[in-house]
Motif scaffolding. Sequence first.
Motif, PDB file in Angstrom:
ATOM      1  N   ILE A   1      -2.824  30.843  34.735  1.00  0.00           N
ATOM      2  CA  ILE A   1      -2.589  30.526  36.147  1.00  0.00           C
ATOM      3  C   ILE A   1      -3.170  29.157  36.465  1.00  0.00           C
ATOM      4  CG2 ILE A   1      -3.199  31.156  38.517  1.00  0.00           C
ATOM      5  CD1 ILE A   1      -3.032  34.082  37.670  1.00  0.00           C
ATOM      6  N   GLY A   2      -4.367  28.883  35.947  1.00  0.00           N
ATOM      7  CA  GLY A   2      -4.978  27.578  36.163  1.00  0.00           C
ATOM      8  C   GLY A   2      -4.161  26.452  35.577  1.00  0.00           C
ATOM      9  N   ALA A   3      -3.593  26.679  34.389  1.00  0.00           N
ATOM     10  CA  ALA A   3      -2.753  25.651  33.770  1.00  0.00           C
ATOM     11  C   ALA A   3      -1.502  25.401  34.599  1.00  0.00           C
ATOM     12  CB  ALA A   3      -2.373  26.081  32.352  1.00  0.00           C
ATOM     13  N   LEU A   4      -0.926  26.461  35.134  1.00  0.00           N
ATOM     14  CA  LEU A   4       0.277  26.324  35.964  1.00  0.00           C
ATOM     15  C   LEU A   4      -0.053  25.597  37.273  1.00  0.00           C
ATOM     16  CD1 LEU A   4       3.171  27.363  35.336  1.00  0.00           C
ATOM     17  CD2 LEU A   4       2.730  29.237  36.907  1.00  0.00           C
ATOM     18  N   GLU A   5      -1.183  25.914  37.848  1.00  0.00           N
ATOM     19  CA  GLU A   5      -1.591  25.264  39.100  1.00  0.00           C
ATOM     20  C   GLU A   5      -1.879  23.784  38.875  1.00  0.00           C
ATOM     21  OE1 GLU A   5      -4.559  26.215  42.873  1.00  0.00           O
ATOM     22  OE2 GLU A   5      -4.888  27.197  40.942  1.00  0.00           O
ATOM     23  N   ALA A   6      -2.442  23.440  37.710  1.00  0.00           N
ATOM     24  CA  ALA A   6      -2.704  22.036  37.404  1.00  0.00           C
ATOM     25  C   ALA A   6      -1.410  21.257  37.226  1.00  0.00           C
ATOM     26  CB  ALA A   6      -3.556  21.938  36.137  1.00  0.00           C
ATOM     27  N   LYS A   7      -0.367  21.923  36.738  1.00  0.00           N
ATOM     28  CA  LYS A   7       0.920  21.256  36.526  1.00  0.00           C
ATOM     29  C   LYS A   7       1.720  21.154  37.819  1.00  0.00           C
ATOM     30  CE  LYS A   7       4.860  21.309  33.340  1.00  0.00           C
ATOM     31  NZ  LYS A   7       5.401  21.894  32.096  1.00  0.00           N
ATOM     32  N   TYR A   8       1.533  22.105  38.727  1.00  0.00           N
ATOM     33  CA  TYR A   8       2.321  22.153  39.957  1.00  0.00           C
ATOM     34  C   TYR A   8       1.407  22.192  41.183  1.00  0.00           C
ATOM     35  CZ  TYR A   8       6.084  23.352  36.718  1.00  0.00           C
ATOM     36  OH  TYR A   8       7.004  23.334  35.684  1.00  0.00           O
ATOM     37  N   PRO A   9       0.564  21.167  41.388  1.00  0.00           N
ATOM     38  CA  PRO A   9      -0.374  21.203  42.521  1.00  0.00           C
ATOM     39  C   PRO A   9       0.303  21.155  43.889  1.00  0.00           C
ATOM     40  CG  PRO A   9      -0.393  19.046  41.462  1.00  0.00           C
ATOM     41  CD  PRO A   9       0.417  19.947  40.576  1.00  0.00           C
ATOM     42  N   ALA A  10       1.421  20.428  44.001  1.00  0.00           N
ATOM     43  CA  ALA A  10       2.093  20.359  45.299  1.00  0.00           C
ATOM     44  C   ALA A  10       2.703  21.711  45.675  1.00  0.00           C
ATOM     45  CB  ALA A  10       3.167  19.275  45.281  1.00  0.00           C
ATOM     46  N   VAL A  11       3.315  22.380  44.695  1.00  0.00           N
ATOM     47  CA  VAL A  11       3.851  23.719  44.960  1.00  0.00           C
ATOM     48  C   VAL A  11       2.731  24.645  45.413  1.00  0.00           C
ATOM     49  CG1 VAL A  11       4.928  25.748  43.918  1.00  0.00           C
ATOM     50  CG2 VAL A  11       5.767  23.460  43.354  1.00  0.00           C
ATOM     51  N   ALA A  12       1.589  24.585  44.718  1.00  0.00           N
ATOM     52  CA  ALA A  12       0.444  25.431  45.086  1.00  0.00           C
ATOM     53  C   ALA A  12      -0.045  25.118  46.495  1.00  0.00           C
ATOM     54  CB  ALA A  12      -0.681  25.256  44.071  1.00  0.00           C
ATOM     55  N   ALA A  13      -0.063  23.834  46.847  1.00  0.00           N
ATOM     56  CA  ALA A  13      -0.520  23.451  48.183  1.00  0.00           C
ATOM     57  C   ALA A  13       0.444  23.920  49.268  1.00  0.00           C
ATOM     58  CB  ALA A  13      -0.704  21.936  48.255  1.00  0.00           C
TER      59      ALA A  13
END
Length: 253
Positions: free
Chosen positions: A53-65
């Motif tokens: 999950i952390g790796a995915l969030e690091a790759k897609y920070p704008a989506v997470a935001a």
Amino acid sequence: MATPVLPAPADAAFAAACLDAGQPVPGFIRCPAGERPERRFSVYRNNVVASLIGALEAKYPAVAAIVGDEFFRATARLFIAAHPPRGPVMARFGGPFADFLAGFPPAAGLPYLPDVARLEALVLEAFHAADALPLAHDHLPALASGAIALRRHPAAFLLRSQWPVLTLWRMNTGHVELAAVEDWSGQEILVARPGLEVSAVLLPPGAAAFLETLEVGPAAAAAAALDVPGADLSLILAALAQAGAFCAPEVQP
């Protein structure tokens, strides 16, 4: 708990159990002194999923935001179960995330979200792309006269979207201040890394058509660009060259 060296079927069972809490603990897992492995394996599984999950969030920070932490983590868990890593390189993990979001009913109210994810994936792809010298300003006169052949830079990528995804990405990654989006028109974006830093820029009309058709030849690229209303070939060439879309000529003019 030591990680055993496993034959292929056992390895697949171990990987499936790591990502799916509904899977039983593989029978070959053992703990010292006869202790049952369920609790220890549950901790191990949680750590594996949390790291992905952390790796995915690091790759897609704008989506997470955009969607918020709780929504993103819940979505990421479902994505990981459907699309587990296929190799050891985490930079390649999460490639199908944009297509997953496009078919994810809870995200249907955010139709621009898949293209935001596509832009973020291109930023990472440009970061890891091959190096090449970019076309320099000194080459522009020769470029305008057709004296040098144009070659697309290996770290230059296009995204065409019906949504203002560059604006949304910039707002949700701290590049510009977060504000209401005034113009919801589509955008054509060039992601490039001519040097050490990746940039994403908005292209003028016809520039995306030019770059897409460049492999066919410069005449075809120019014709495709000029078919776009409002296209100006000089402006297109200058904008693409400045953004790092082209390689330097192999033979200097």
